[in-house]
Scaffold this motif. Structure first.
Motif, PDB file in Angstrom:
ATOM      1  N   ILE A  18     -14.259 -22.402  -3.417  1.00 36.42           N
ATOM      2  CA  ILE A  18     -14.571 -22.768  -2.140  1.00 36.42           C
ATOM      3  C   ILE A  18     -13.413 -22.788  -1.227  1.00 36.42           C
ATOM      4  O   ILE A  18     -13.626 -22.564  -0.074  1.00 36.42           O
ATOM      5  CB  ILE A  18     -15.386 -24.162  -1.966  1.00 36.42           C
ATOM      6  CG1 ILE A  18     -16.726 -23.913  -2.836  1.00 36.42           C
ATOM      7  CG2 ILE A  18     -15.817 -24.545  -0.689  1.00 36.42           C
ATOM      8  CD1 ILE A  18     -17.500 -22.756  -1.866  1.00 36.42           C
ATOM      9  N   THR A  19     -12.220 -23.178  -1.818  1.00 35.94           N
ATOM     10  CA  THR A  19     -11.217 -23.436  -0.766  1.00 35.94           C
ATOM     11  C   THR A  19     -10.250 -22.439  -0.906  1.00 35.94           C
ATOM     12  O   THR A  19      -9.034 -22.458  -0.385  1.00 35.94           O
ATOM     13  CB  THR A  19     -10.271 -24.683  -1.135  1.00 35.94           C
ATOM     14  OG1 THR A  19      -9.637 -24.589  -2.698  1.00 35.94           O
ATOM     15  CG2 THR A  19     -11.251 -26.013  -1.294  1.00 35.94           C
ATOM     16  N   ILE A  20     -10.706 -21.150  -1.287  1.00 36.99           N
ATOM     17  CA  ILE A  20      -9.729 -20.021  -1.432  1.00 36.99           C
ATOM     18  C   ILE A  20      -9.295 -19.537  -0.037  1.00 36.99           C
ATOM     19  O   ILE A  20      -8.047 -18.969  -0.122  1.00 36.99           O
ATOM     20  CB  ILE A  20     -10.397 -18.892  -2.272  1.00 36.99           C
ATOM     21  CG1 ILE A  20      -9.478 -17.848  -2.874  1.00 36.99           C
ATOM     22  CG2 ILE A  20     -11.419 -18.145  -1.099  1.00 36.99           C
ATOM     23  CD1 ILE A  20      -9.881 -17.075  -3.826  1.00 36.99           C
ATOM     24  N   ASP A  21      -9.845 -19.755   0.907  1.00 39.10           N
ATOM     25  CA  ASP A  21      -9.680 -19.231   2.178  1.00 39.10           C
ATOM     26  C   ASP A  21      -8.327 -20.124   2.896  1.00 39.10           C
ATOM     27  O   ASP A  21      -7.564 -19.529   3.759  1.00 39.10           O
ATOM     28  CB  ASP A  21     -10.453 -19.169   3.310  1.00 39.10           C
ATOM     29  CG  ASP A  21     -11.185 -20.712   3.430  1.00 39.10           C
ATOM     30  OD1 ASP A  21     -11.082 -21.411   2.449  1.00 39.10           O
ATOM     31  OD2 ASP A  21     -11.663 -20.938   4.686  1.00 39.10           O
ATOM     32  N   THR A  22      -7.922 -21.006   2.322  1.00 41.34           N
ATOM     33  CA  THR A  22      -7.018 -22.096   2.848  1.00 41.34           C
ATOM     34  C   THR A  22      -5.770 -22.004   1.802  1.00 41.34           C
ATOM     35  O   THR A  22      -4.861 -22.804   1.945  1.00 41.34           O
ATOM     36  CB  THR A  22      -7.382 -23.170   3.222  1.00 41.34           C
ATOM     37  OG1 THR A  22      -7.977 -23.985   2.145  1.00 41.34           O
ATOM     38  CG2 THR A  22      -8.167 -23.361   4.554  1.00 41.34           C
ATOM     39  N   ALA A  23      -5.753 -21.451   0.740  1.00 42.76           N
ATOM     40  CA  ALA A  23      -5.017 -21.622  -0.551  1.00 42.76           C
ATOM     41  C   ALA A  23      -3.703 -20.716  -0.265  1.00 42.76           C
ATOM     42  O   ALA A  23      -4.052 -19.737   0.627  1.00 42.76           O
ATOM     43  CB  ALA A  23      -5.713 -21.102  -1.761  1.00 42.76           C
ATOM     44  N   SER A  24      -2.837 -21.185  -0.935  1.00 39.61           N
ATOM     45  CA  SER A  24      -1.428 -20.364  -0.899  1.00 39.61           C
ATOM     46  C   SER A  24      -1.690 -19.086  -1.626  1.00 39.61           C
ATOM     47  O   SER A  24      -2.490 -18.955  -2.457  1.00 39.61           O
ATOM     48  CB  SER A  24      -0.522 -21.052  -1.640  1.00 39.61           C
ATOM     49  OG  SER A  24      -0.511 -21.257  -2.877  1.00 39.61           O
TER      50      SER A  24
END
Length: 299
Positions: A18-24
């Motif tokens: 779910i948080t892949i769009d803001t991950a490094s």
């Protein structure tokens, strides 16, 4: 249609990405890598179904039939990829393993919109290659619902060809159209619905397993060596010489010389050295052994 799609595992959202769009960048890679590790375990769960498919294909080959992959988009491309790699790896006739993709050969490089929605196109493409009851058709669709594949499988069954449905969803629509279904459940994709990821990886693994296992059963391997490799360039020639040396213990010079005498046929060269026979005699031994190198040497 949208409601049906939402019920598919391949269209579900993966809560672990779910948080892949803001991950490094590194965290994106870690998320993907963690998910990819689940693929081999999912394939392990369907080994009995894959074995049944291998048996279909092997029996088709024994009868002079073919293995024909049918799919659209990524699924079709994976079938074509596996098919085109068989001639150089196993010295097979290009007709023996074929990949058919919705929209024709041009669709391999550029998507042909709408081609996968027409079941009659799947029928027409199989008629185009002269499908017979001796062939095995493997329909590939990650969603398990592609009309093109459904049409192809229905036609194949109607004329008595063996059929296999490969998908990534339980109770897939294409499963109902085949003699054997393989439903490999890899779970939701990292990018929702992007089945070129885990689903595509699982399907490539399974197609490789089916074709390679069938070729091994046909005698195209000696231990774990490719003894029917097609010597079409210098790299493959060196590989062939190495294979001959590993099996026979011959020097590089003897292996290379015998390969030339055998008209670049690795199996023939191996039997020539191991049995101290001529090319013609080695070919006769292989023929009597149905192409199995070990049996030819033992005989």
């Amino acid at each position: 249609m949208e409601e049906n799609l939402e019920l598919l595992t391949t269209e579900s959202r993966n809560q672990l990405s779910i948080t892949i769009d803001t991950a490094s960048p590194l965290d994106i890679l870690r998320i993907m890598n963690n998910q990819d590790q689940l693929v081999a375990l999912a394939v392990k769960e369907v080994l009995p179904e894959i074995e049944a498919a291998v048996q279909f294909v092997f029996e088709s080959f024994q009868k002079g039939g073919r293995l024909i992959y049918v799919g659209a988009g990524t699924s079709g491309r994976l079938g074509v990829l596996d098919a085109v790699e068989c001639p150089p790896t196993f010295s097979t006739d290009p007709e023996m393993v074929q990949g058919i993709i919705a929209g024709g050969e041009g669709a391999f490089l550029k998507a042909v919109e709408g081609a996968e929605d027409q079941p009659e196109f799947g029928v027409a493409d199989l008629k185009e290659v002269g499908l017979t009851e001796n062939d095995t058709v493997i329909g590939i669709a990650a969603s398990g619902r592609t009309p093109y594949v459904i049409g192809a499988l229905r036609y194949a069954r109607s004329i008595g060809a063996k059929t296999v449905a490969l998908s990534c969803n339980k109770d897939a629509a294409i499963s109902k159209e085949a003699d054997q279904s393989i439903e490999v459940i890899v779970g939701p994709e990292v990018l929702t619905g992007s089945t070129r990821l885990k689903a595509g990886t699982a399907h490539k693994m399974i197609l490789n397993m089916i074709s390679t296992s069938s070729m091994i059963l046909l005698g195209k391997a000696y231990e774990n060596l490719m003894v029917d490799v097609h010597v079409s360039n210098e790299k493959l020639k060196e590989r062939a010489i190495g294979i001959i040396r590993k099996i026979t213990g011959a020097s590089y010079e003897i292996a290379a010389e015998t390969l030339e005498k055998a008209d670049l046929q690795v199996k023939t060269a191996i039997v020539m050295i191991k049995t101290e026979t001529t090319k013609q005699e080695a070919e006769q031994l292989l023929s009597k052994a149905n192409g199995y190198v070990k049996k030819a040497i033992q005989n």
